[in-house]
Design a protein around this motif. Structure first.
Motif, PDB file in Angstrom:
ATOM      1  N   GLY A  55      -3.460   3.436  -6.046  1.00 37.48           N
ATOM      2  CA  GLY A  55      -2.132   3.864  -5.621  1.00 37.48           C
ATOM      3  C   GLY A  55      -2.141   4.431  -4.211  1.00 37.48           C
ATOM      4  O   GLY A  55      -1.275   4.117  -3.388  1.00 37.48           O
ATOM      5  N   CYS A  71      -0.469   2.489  -0.899  1.00 34.24           N
ATOM      6  CA  CYS A  71       0.578   3.128  -0.097  1.00 34.24           C
ATOM      7  C   CYS A  71       0.178   3.180   1.378  1.00 34.24           C
ATOM      8  O   CYS A  71       0.993   2.882   2.251  1.00 34.24           O
ATOM      9  CB  CYS A  71       0.874   4.524  -0.632  1.00 34.24           C
ATOM     10  N   LEU A  81       1.999  -4.250  -4.421  1.00 35.07           N
ATOM     11  CA  LEU A  81       2.291  -3.109  -5.288  1.00 35.07           C
ATOM     12  C   LEU A  81       2.687  -3.581  -6.687  1.00 35.07           C
ATOM     13  O   LEU A  81       2.191  -3.064  -7.690  1.00 35.07           O
ATOM     14  CB  LEU A  81       3.402  -2.249  -4.680  1.00 35.07           C
ATOM     15  N   TYR A  96       0.946   6.646  -5.745  1.00 31.11           N
ATOM     16  CA  TYR A  96       1.676   5.962  -4.670  1.00 31.11           C
ATOM     17  C   TYR A  96       2.872   6.805  -4.224  1.00 31.11           C
ATOM     18  O   TYR A  96       3.117   6.987  -3.032  1.00 31.11           O
ATOM     19  CB  TYR A  96       2.138   4.593  -5.179  1.00 31.11           C
TER      20      TYR A  96
END
Length: 173
Positions: A59, A63, A88, A111
């Motif tokens: 995550g 990001c 994602l 994230y």
């Protein structure tokens, strides 16, 4: 009289054979499920916490990667934004399949935390996500994909628990 008695005996024997076959199939299914359950519990003791930690790390990495590439535009197509959101969604789905709903939720939380931290201003006075169409598309698109990924993980877990998911067929079956 004997022909009807013979017919009744034949039907009774067929009925008994069907019951015995169903009972044996049920025992085999229970035995197979028990073996699979024992294997799952053995792997879950070590694999599940490791999968959740891996989901959190993924995550954060996703990001940061999305922040880096979301501004890439070539021929008026935001390829970086499309790549970031597609990666994602695929990773959320994979985390949901591997580690269950908890894996998808952990990935989404990691994230989201990184995304929230990047929305604050930096000491220089600038931002990591610009206040333009691409920046807002990245922020809103990420939130939509996070929600969609978690919902897909929850729906997938419900199907797996109810046993309505078809198991893949092997060559021998």
């Amino acid at each position: 009289m004997t022909s009807s008695r013979a017919r009744d005996n034949g039907r009774a024997r067929a009925r008994d054979n069907d019951r015995a076959r169903a009972r044996d199939n049920g025992r085999a299914r229970e035995r197979d499920n028990g073996t699979a359950r024992e294997r799952d519990n053995g792997l879950a003791s070590l694999g599940r916490p490791l999968a959740l930690v891996l989901a959190a790390v993924l995550g954060v990495v996703l990001c940061i990667g999305g922040l880096v590439v979301h501004r890439h535009v070539d021929l008026h197509v935001p390829w970086g934004l499309i790549l970031a959101l597609a990666a994602l969604l695929v990773t959320l789905r994979a985390a949901g399949l591997v580690a269950g709903v908890a894996g998808a939720v952990v990935l989404a939380l990691a994230y989201g935390v990184v995304l929230l931290l990047t929305m604050s201003s930096r000491p220089e006075g600038d931002y990591l996500v610009a206040a333009d169409a691409l920046g807002y598309a990245f922020l809103l698109g990420s939130l939509v994909v996070l929600g969609l990924g978690v919902v897909l993980a929850v729906r997938g877990a419900g199907h797996i628990e109810r046993g309505t998911v078809d198991r893949p067929r092997t060559l021998g079956s």
